[in-house]
Design an enzyme around this catalytic site. Structure first.
Site, PDB file in Angstrom:
ATOM      1  CG  ASP A 132      -1.957   0.839   1.126  1.00 34.79           C
ATOM      2  OD1 ASP A 132      -1.766   2.047   0.793  1.00 34.79           O
ATOM      3  OD2 ASP A 132      -3.028   0.635   1.622  1.00 34.79           O
ATOM      4  CG  ASP A 168       1.801   0.901  -8.918  1.00 36.74           C
ATOM      5  OD1 ASP A 168       1.987   0.639  -7.960  1.00 36.74           O
ATOM      6  OD2 ASP A 168       0.494   1.115  -9.571  1.00 36.74           O
ATOM      7  CG  PHE A 201      -1.913  -5.303  -5.948  1.00 41.49           C
ATOM      8  CD1 PHE A 201      -3.136  -4.386  -5.705  1.00 41.49           C
ATOM      9  CD2 PHE A 201      -1.871  -6.357  -5.197  1.00 41.49           C
ATOM     10  CE1 PHE A 201      -3.992  -4.766  -4.760  1.00 41.49           C
ATOM     11  CE2 PHE A 201      -2.709  -6.667  -4.277  1.00 41.49           C
ATOM     12  CZ  PHE A 201      -3.951  -5.939  -3.901  1.00 41.49           C
TER      13      PHE A 201
END
Length: 228
Positions: A132, A168, A201
């Site tokens: 996260d 990312d 993800f």
């Protein structure tokens, strides 16, 4: 009553909806593949029935990458840590289908697992793929990569062990680089060959036009030898 010294967690427990198959997997397959949380150190040789290199993946999501890597590297043992039950259930189903014997799962906060269950100098690699990012500045303190976390994984890695991180989010990549530079026991692995399947993800980030930032750091500190 909330106390001022409560540790800031890097995750929020989400009450995700379990499918019937995932619930069944948690009930039936956890005894085979799961390790319950406790404050006692784990005996990896007893758990896996052998001595091998051990790789720990923090926040494995639905477990697809973990299962693929474990199947491709039967000579290594893998520990997956995840707090969200649907992902754990999904991974258990995949493990049962693949009949892998070199994977164990922990369903708990990774920091507490590292602190209380993982023996020092017992891991060859710690992986953190697409955690996260907590993009808002006021939430940056929730990012799992902090100086205390880096020092903790340094204690758990063998000499020459690796910390492999991918994100990312450019800002989080810069944050990781800054934190890692503060710890002289780690050095970046230049031109490292990246060989792993893409995560869910990661594909989502690429779909949004995000660049993938991937770094590997080697733990090179020399720790004292025990007295003879």
């Amino acid at each position: 009553m909330e106390t001022s010294n409560r540790r800031v967690r890097s995750f929020v427990r989400r009450a995700g909806r379990l499918t019937p198959a995932q619930r069944r997997a948690l009930d039936e397959y956890w005894p085979q593949f799961g390790i319950d949380y406790s404050v006692e150190l784990l005996d990896f040789a007893g758990i896996f029935g052998r001595t091998a290199e051990r790789v720990m993946e923090i926040g494995f999501g639905n477990g697809s990458l973990l299962v693929q890597r474990a199947a491709a590297h039967p000579e290594q043992d893998f520990l997956g840590v995840e707090v969200h039950e649907p992902g754990v259930g999904h991974c258990l189903l995949a493990l049962q289908q693949a009949q892998l014997t070199n994977v164990r799962l922990l369903r708990h906060d990774a920091i507490e697992v590292l602190m209380h269950q993982i023996p020092d100098r017992s891991l060859s690699e710690v992986d953190l793929f697409f955690p996260d990012p907590w993009p808002k500045k006021r939430h940056h303190k929730r990012r799992i990569v902090q100086p205390a976390f880096v020092a903790l994984i340094g204690r758990k890695l063998v000499a020459g062990g690796l910390f492999h991180a991918a994100t990312d989010w450019q800002d989080y990549a810069d944050h990781i680089e800054t934190v890692m530079r503060q710890n002289s026991a780690f050095a970046p692995v230049e031109n490292a060959a990246i060989d792993r399947p893409k995560t869910r993800f990661e594909r989502r980030g690429e779909g949004l036009g995000h660049d993938i930032h991937e770094r590997i750091y080697r733990y090179h500190a020399v720790y004292p030898k025990p007295p003879k």
